[in-house]
Each structure stands twice: as structure tokens, then as C-alpha cells.
Design a protein around this motif. Structure first.
Motif, PDB file in Angstrom:
ATOM      1  N   GLU A 127       0.475  -1.358  -6.737  1.00 17.00           N
ATOM      2  CA  GLU A 127      -0.625  -0.605  -6.148  1.00 17.00           C
ATOM      3  C   GLU A 127      -0.920  -1.028  -4.722  1.00 17.00           C
ATOM      4  O   GLU A 127      -1.419  -0.236  -3.920  1.00 17.00           O
ATOM      5  CB  GLU A 127      -1.875  -0.732  -7.021  1.00 17.00           C
ATOM      6  CG  GLU A 127      -1.732   0.025  -8.322  1.00 17.00           C
ATOM      7  CD  GLU A 127      -2.897  -0.162  -9.270  1.00 17.00           C
ATOM      8  OE1 GLU A 127      -3.786  -0.995  -8.978  1.00 17.00           O
ATOM      9  OE2 GLU A 127      -2.912   0.522 -10.296  1.00 17.00           O
ATOM     10  N   THR A 128      -0.596  -2.260  -4.354  1.00 17.21           N
ATOM     11  CA  THR A 128      -0.860  -2.750  -2.997  1.00 17.21           C
ATOM     12  C   THR A 128      -0.148  -1.915  -1.941  1.00 17.21           C
ATOM     13  O   THR A 128      -0.790  -1.447  -0.996  1.00 17.21           O
ATOM     14  CB  THR A 128      -0.501  -4.244  -2.876  1.00 17.21           C
ATOM     15  OG1 THR A 128      -1.287  -4.972  -3.813  1.00 17.21           O
ATOM     16  CG2 THR A 128      -0.775  -4.765  -1.481  1.00 17.21           C
ATOM     17  N   PRO A 129       1.163  -1.671  -2.038  1.00 21.37           N
ATOM     18  CA  PRO A 129       1.791  -0.826  -1.019  1.00 21.37           C
ATOM     19  C   PRO A 129       1.314   0.628  -1.072  1.00 21.37           C
ATOM     20  O   PRO A 129       1.269   1.306  -0.046  1.00 21.37           O
ATOM     21  CB  PRO A 129       3.293  -0.939  -1.288  1.00 21.37           C
ATOM     22  CG  PRO A 129       3.429  -1.487  -2.656  1.00 21.37           C
ATOM     23  CD  PRO A 129       2.179  -2.242  -2.942  1.00 21.37           C
ATOM     24  N   LEU A 130       0.920   1.099  -2.257  1.00 17.43           N
ATOM     25  CA  LEU A 130       0.384   2.462  -2.340  1.00 17.43           C
ATOM     26  C   LEU A 130      -0.925   2.579  -1.576  1.00 17.43           C
ATOM     27  O   LEU A 130      -1.155   3.564  -0.856  1.00 17.43           O
ATOM     28  CB  LEU A 130       0.183   2.872  -3.804  1.00 17.43           C
ATOM     29  CG  LEU A 130       1.439   2.987  -4.660  1.00 17.43           C
ATOM     30  CD1 LEU A 130       1.069   3.369  -6.090  1.00 17.43           C
ATOM     31  CD2 LEU A 130       2.407   3.988  -4.064  1.00 17.43           C
ATOM     32  N   ARG A 131      -1.805   1.572  -1.709  1.00 16.28           N
ATOM     33  CA  ARG A 131      -3.072   1.574  -0.960  1.00 16.28           C
ATOM     34  C   ARG A 131      -2.813   1.479   0.542  1.00 16.28           C
ATOM     35  O   ARG A 131      -3.454   2.163   1.340  1.00 16.28           O
ATOM     36  CB  ARG A 131      -3.964   0.414  -1.408  1.00 16.28           C
ATOM     37  CG  ARG A 131      -4.674   0.641  -2.713  1.00 16.28           C
ATOM     38  CD  ARG A 131      -5.768  -0.385  -2.965  1.00 16.28           C
ATOM     39  NE  ARG A 131      -5.330  -1.760  -2.813  1.00 16.28           N
ATOM     40  CZ  ARG A 131      -4.766  -2.495  -3.766  1.00 16.28           C
ATOM     41  NH1 ARG A 131      -4.571  -1.973  -4.961  1.00 16.28           N
ATOM     42  NH2 ARG A 131      -4.414  -3.741  -3.539  1.00 16.28           N
ATOM     43  N   ALA A 132      -1.853   0.642   0.927  1.00 12.68           N
ATOM     44  CA  ALA A 132      -1.516   0.514   2.351  1.00 12.68           C
ATOM     45  C   ALA A 132      -1.009   1.839   2.898  1.00 12.68           C
ATOM     46  O   ALA A 132      -1.388   2.253   3.997  1.00 12.68           O
ATOM     47  CB  ALA A 132      -0.482  -0.594   2.556  1.00 12.68           C
TER      48      ALA A 132
END
Length: 70
Positions: free
Chosen positions: A6-11
Motif C-alpha cells: 500500500e505504501t507505493p500505491l499511496r505515493a
């Protein structure tokens, strides 16, 4: 694992994802690295997630499942 994905998706949703050219620390080869970008004062801070495959990924990796259902 889900939080890491989810971290790269939020970025990406925030416009804070970049493809950066760098050098592999082990091999010295040029890599294209997917990074989250944040700011610390006036400086950009890059958090690498991984690099793009430099060859056919279907030849580099074995899938975690049998795509033919076997």
C-alpha cells in the motif's frame, strides 16, 4: 506485506512516485529504481521499493502458481 504494498500505491496517488536511474551497489550495473519521494526541508528524500527487470521478467522469475491451473 499488505502495508508494504500500500505504501507505493499511496505515493503514486499523491504524485510522489518516481522512476530513478541508479547503480546497483553489488554489481555496478545501471538500474531503474521505483522510489517514493518525500521532502526533508528543501531536499528530496528517495525511498526505494525495487528496480525494474532489465530482461524479460517471464524468463527471470517463476510465478507463485501454475498459470495453467495444474
Amino acid at each position: 506485506m499488505k502495508a508494504n504494498f500500500e505504501t507505493p500505491l499511496r505515493a503514486a496517488a499523491a504524485g510522489d512516485l518516481a522512476l530513478v536511474q541508479g547503480t546497483d551497489a553489488r554489481t555496478g550495473e545501471t538500474r531503474f529504481i521505483l522510489c517514493a519521494v518525500s521532502r526533508d526541508g528543501g531536499q528530496a528524500v528517495l525511498t526505494p521499493f525495487g528496480h525494474l527487470a532489465d530482461a524479460d521478467p517471464y524468463e527471470l522469475y517463476h510465478p507463485p502458481f501454475d498459470p495453467n491451473g495444474g
